[in-house]
Design a protein around this motif. Structure first.
Motif, PDB file in Angstrom:
ATOM      1  N   SER A 121     -43.375  65.926 -60.310  1.00  0.00           N
ATOM      2  CA  SER A 121     -44.127  64.795 -60.870  1.00  0.00           C
ATOM      3  C   SER A 121     -44.417  63.858 -59.706  1.00  0.00           C
ATOM      4  O   SER A 121     -44.208  64.194 -58.555  1.00  0.00           O
ATOM      5  N   GLY A 122     -44.871  62.636 -60.022  1.00  0.00           N
ATOM      6  CA  GLY A 122     -45.098  61.647 -58.979  1.00  0.00           C
ATOM      7  C   GLY A 122     -43.871  60.807 -58.685  1.00  0.00           C
ATOM      8  O   GLY A 122     -43.967  59.744 -58.075  1.00  0.00           O
ATOM      9  N   GLY A 123     -42.675  61.261 -59.104  1.00  0.00           N
ATOM     10  CA  GLY A 123     -41.432  60.541 -58.836  1.00  0.00           C
ATOM     11  C   GLY A 123     -41.202  60.350 -57.346  1.00  0.00           C
ATOM     12  O   GLY A 123     -41.747  61.071 -56.509  1.00  0.00           O
ATOM     13  N   SER A 124     -40.360  59.393 -56.998  1.00  0.00           N
ATOM     14  CA  SER A 124     -40.239  58.940 -55.612  1.00  0.00           C
ATOM     15  C   SER A 124     -39.536  59.931 -54.682  1.00  0.00           C
ATOM     16  O   SER A 124     -38.358  60.261 -54.862  1.00  0.00           O
ATOM     17  N   THR A 125     -40.253  60.352 -53.651  1.00  0.00           N
ATOM     18  CA  THR A 125     -39.681  61.214 -52.605  1.00  0.00           C
ATOM     19  C   THR A 125     -38.724  60.433 -51.713  1.00  0.00           C
ATOM     20  O   THR A 125     -37.739  60.986 -51.214  1.00  0.00           O
ATOM     21  N   THR A 126     -38.999  59.151 -51.503  1.00  0.00           N
ATOM     22  CA  THR A 126     -38.162  58.366 -50.584  1.00  0.00           C
ATOM     23  C   THR A 126     -36.762  58.159 -51.157  1.00  0.00           C
ATOM     24  O   THR A 126     -35.774  58.128 -50.412  1.00  0.00           O
ATOM     25  N   LEU A 127     -36.653  58.032 -52.483  1.00  0.00           N
ATOM     26  CA  LEU A 127     -35.341  57.865 -53.097  1.00  0.00           C
ATOM     27  C   LEU A 127     -34.524  59.151 -53.010  1.00  0.00           C
ATOM     28  O   LEU A 127     -33.298  59.113 -52.841  1.00  0.00           O
ATOM     29  N   VAL A 128     -35.184  60.294 -53.110  1.00  0.00           N
ATOM     30  CA  VAL A 128     -34.484  61.572 -52.931  1.00  0.00           C
ATOM     31  C   VAL A 128     -33.971  61.673 -51.492  1.00  0.00           C
ATOM     32  O   VAL A 128     -32.819  62.063 -51.254  1.00  0.00           O
TER      33      VAL A 128
END
Length: 342
Positions: free
Chosen positions: A95-102
């Motif tokens: 999805s468009g969920g945050s890559t930076t938080l991962v």
């Protein structure tokens, strides 16, 4: 840690996704298993969403962990870490969920692996309620470098919240020796800067944002750069406003959302930077939250920040459960908070 290590019991009701991500990072580094109940309990949609589930599965993969409850919507999770393994990893949020938080979830663990790692994460690179890629590059990573960390990141493709399709990559080397963190002064002013990142939307949206932000900050309009992110697979827009000093960089941002005017997006970012510049504290409120865990891993330190958020207090209490550290908050000057970790 042995199999007899007691499992840490954590309520995730008040901490949102941050509490889960910090728990995953700390569990991997310390070897301490945990059970989290009531995950994101106070959110309109409680439980694990796609980006949280990606964090869980990614953490389990790099740390050879056993997990119960790793499903969409799950409000309870049991995480039993194994050995952290460096290597080449690729994760897609779906999805468009945050890559930076991962990335921020995995980074502390991979610093403690026996060999270097590369990580590729696909999803959103510019999201509301998450640090945009530029914040990671200019604000977060340089602070970690000062603690002895050797890691770098790259924005491969822009991706906004709904469509996703963005990609960030990172290279992470095992930390050789942590250095205690100290940041109590900004140092000399270097520059201010701004950018509007714009994809597949009418151009007048970006122009209105530039005019609004530049007026509020009393900057000439040309001081804010307009960049068209034509590689983005979906429409989106983000405003970044920054101030760089000798010892620190702060970026405030606004992300376009349905029903939010261009003026509101730009005003939020501009007021955020204006508030930061009105203080003498070097660390902005969001960066303060993100520095707690690496500072604790580095064995302690101190920094001054503009304010203490509820997120920050919750994060401090969580870190104290996993690591033998104590945080203290003082106010050395009006409008300046000092956070010490011992």
């Amino acid at each position: 840690m042995t199999k007899s290590t007691p499992i840490l019991q954590i309520s995730g009701e008040s901490g949102g996704g941050q509490l889960l991500r910090s728990s995953l990072s700390l569990s991997l580094v310390t070897g301490r298993p945990f059970r989290m109940i009531n995950i994101r309990g106070k959110r309109p949609k409680p439980g694990l969403m796609r980006q949280h589930l990606t964090c869980v599965k990614a953490a389990a993969e790099v740390g050879d962990a056993c997990v119960d409850g790793a499903e969409l919507g799950s409000v309870e999770l049991v995480f039993r870490p194994g050995k952290i393994v460096g290597g080449d990893y690729s994760f897609a949020i779906g999805s468009g969920g945050s890559t930076t938080l991962v990335l921020q979830t995995l980074l502390p663990a991979l610093l403690h692996a026996e060999k270097s790692s590369t990580v590729r994460i696909e999803g959103g690179t510019h999201n509301p309620m998450a640090p945009p890629y530029e914040f990671i590059e200019h604000c977060y990573l340089p602070m970690l470098w000062s603690m002895g960390v050797d890691a770098k990141a790259k924005l491969e493709q822009v991706g906004f919240m709904q469509a996703g399709g963005g990609v960030i990559t990172a290279e992470i080397w095992p930390v050789k020796q942590w250095k205690k963190f100290e940041l109590t002064e900004r140092g000399a002013a270097v520059e201010t800067f701004g950018r509007v990142l714009h994809a597949h939307l009418p151009s007048d949206i970006a122009q209105r944002e530039i005019m609004t932000a530049s007026a509020l900050l009393e900057w000439p309009a040309h001081h804010i750069e307009l960049r068209y992110a034509r590689e983005s697979i979906g429409p989106g827009n983000a405003v970044f406003l920054g101030a760089r000093f000798a010892n620190v960089c702060e970026i405030t941002s606004g992300i376009a959302q349905l029903g939010k005017s261009s003026e509101a997006v730009a005003t939020g970012a501009a007021k955020g930077l204006r508030s930061y510049l009105a203080s003498s504290a070097p660390v902005g409120v969001h960066l303060a939250d993100q520095l707690l865990l690496p500072m604790a891993l580095a064995g302690g330190g101190v920094f001054h920040t503009v304010a203490i958020s509820d997120h920050t207090r919750t994060n401090m209490a969580l870190i104290e459960q996993f690591l033998p550290v104590k945080f203290a908050v003082e106010e050395p000057a009006p409008g300046v908070k000092s956070i010490t970790c011992r």
